[in-house]
Design a protein around this motif. Structure first.
Motif, PDB file in Angstrom:
ATOM      1  N   ARG A 147       0.807  -1.224   0.000  1.00 42.62           N
ATOM      2  CA  ARG A 147       0.000   0.000   0.000  1.00 42.62           C
ATOM      3  C   ARG A 147       0.837   1.269   0.000  1.00 42.62           C
ATOM      4  NH1 ARG A 147      -5.784  -0.036   1.908  1.00 42.62           N
ATOM      5  NH2 ARG A 147      -6.455  -2.191   1.571  1.00 42.62           N
ATOM      6  N   TYR A 285      -8.592   1.786   7.513  1.00 39.85           N
ATOM      7  CA  TYR A 285      -8.714   0.813   6.422  1.00 39.85           C
ATOM      8  C   TYR A 285      -7.734   1.144   5.303  1.00 39.85           C
ATOM      9  CZ  TYR A 285     -10.666  -1.688   2.438  1.00 39.85           C
ATOM     10  OH  TYR A 285     -10.819  -2.484   1.337  1.00 39.85           O
ATOM     11  N   SER A 289      -6.038  -3.156   5.095  1.00 37.44           N
ATOM     12  CA  SER A 289      -7.370  -3.647   4.742  1.00 37.44           C
ATOM     13  C   SER A 289      -7.918  -4.642   5.752  1.00 37.44           C
ATOM     14  CB  SER A 289      -7.337  -4.296   3.353  1.00 37.44           C
ATOM     15  OG  SER A 289      -6.426  -5.391   3.346  1.00 37.44           O
TER      16      SER A 289
END
Length: 372
Positions: A147, A285, A289
């Motif tokens: 991410r 989030y 996740s």
């Protein structure tokens, strides 16, 4: 000020974090200590119960002064000593703080890095931040590698479990013979320290409960979510750079995570707003996740006691009356420093530590603060 005599009688007002720490320390020095607390042993009315209890002096330097940063450094060395003397274990971790950001927030991250580097120039004893590329980030926190492409690691910073600590301090007070009057509010005006049948000293640690005596105090509202998320494996406190709601995620034991960000100039203690909850949860989030399948254990609000300059203070309000307040958002990070300064003042009449922390000792009837 005159130092404490041996085996003095001391009355503490407030059994939040500072009140409990002082009660235990003074009782261990041989003093007779009693505590009056408006709430119960669970600290349900204290800001310390809701806090994330992060010990992050460099990270917090973006919003505070060098003296508070030095207090945080002092605390990182003192907390292991304080915890070792408690009758119950308290989770403590010192794995550093990780800062990450999304690509669109790179300018804000660059601004933050500049602030942190300026702090390091002023406080050179701080460990130097480490810039992480994708490979470095993957090594530090593997679950975030997909991410985020870069980050900052602030070595040496830590955290502890605030609720375990508060409970362990209750046990320590019992062990040391401290007389605690739960659900019993008292005011400094209820005592005449030094008079016959009265305590030798009164120490007021009531936070916002002391506003009648310290009108400059105000509340700064914070909102915190506690989530149990077995799929999330963050190993250290993580902060997300964001121009609107920079959040922190503090991983406690057994996949419990404390998530917060909001800071509202308000004394409002009503439940968290839908907007705040949505922003905290969506930002969490965005970091990992796995929070999507977590369970919300608690959404809590509390107001931190704050003085106009956002800095802590010790005030000698009257003969034999000490007030400690204004710990703001830095309670756990600076409490050991405030404890040690207060003990120096009480035991010797002066403090050698206070100048290191740029902490002036105020006199209520003086126009200016007096150096310790």
């Amino acid at each position: 000020m005159l130092p404490l005599a041996s085996s003095s009688s001391i009355t503490l007002l407030g059994a939040g974090l500072m009140g409990r720490l002082l009660a235990v320390a003074l009782a261990r020095q041989g003093h007779r200590v009693q505590v009056f607390e408006a709430g119960g042993p669970d600290a349900e009315g204290a800001a310390a119960r809701v806090a994330a209890a992060m010990l992050a002096p460099l990270a917090e330097s973006a919003v505070t002064e060098p003296g508070v940063v030095r207090m945080g450094q002092h605390a990182l060395a003192r907390w292991p000593q304080l915890l070792a003397g408690l009758p119950a274990p308290v989770f403590f971790q010192q794995e550093g703080t990780l800062i990450v950001w999304h690509r669109q927030d790179a300018p804000e991250a660059a601004r933050l890095r500049g602030l942190l580097e300026r702090t390091q120039a002023v406080v050179p004893t701080l460990p130097h931040l480490q810039a992480l590329d994708a490979a470095g980030l993957a090594q530090a926190e593997p679950t975030l590698a997909q991410r985020f492409g870069q980050g900052l690691l602030l070595p040496g910073e830590g955290q502890l479990d605030n609720r375990q600590l508060l409970a362990a301090l209750v046990l320590a007070m019992q062990q040391e013979g401290v007389q605690v009057h739960w659900h019993t509010a008292r005011d400094t005006g209820d005592f005449t320290p030094g008079a016959s049948g009265q305590p030798d000293w009164v120490i007021d640690c009531r936070g916002l409960g002391a506003r009648a005596q310290w009108p400059a105090l105000r509340g700064v509202r914070g909102e915190v979510v506690r989530i149990h998320a077995p799929e999330v494996t963050l190993s250290r406190p993580t902060r997300l750079v964001h121009p609107r709601y920079p959040i922190y995620i503090a991983p406690k034991e057994n996949h419990l995570f404390v998530i917060g960000a909001t800071e509202i100039e308000s004394d409002d203690l009503s439940p968290a707003s839908v907007r705040s909850a949505l922003e905290l949860l969506s930002a969490a989030y965005a970091v990992h996740s796995g929070f999507a399948e977590g369970r919300i254990v608690e959404i809590a609000t509390q107001c931190r006691p704050t003085l106009p300059d956002n800095l802590p203070a010790i005030r000698l309000a009257a003969p034999r009356v000490m007030e400690i307040n204004g710990l703001y958002r830095h309670g756990f990070m600076i409490a050991p420093a405030m404890l040690d300064v207060a003990l120096e003042l009480l035991n010797t009449g002066q403090s050698l530590l206070a100048p290191q922390f740029d902490l002036a000792i105020h006199h209520a009837n003086a126009s200016q603060a007096c150096p310790a």
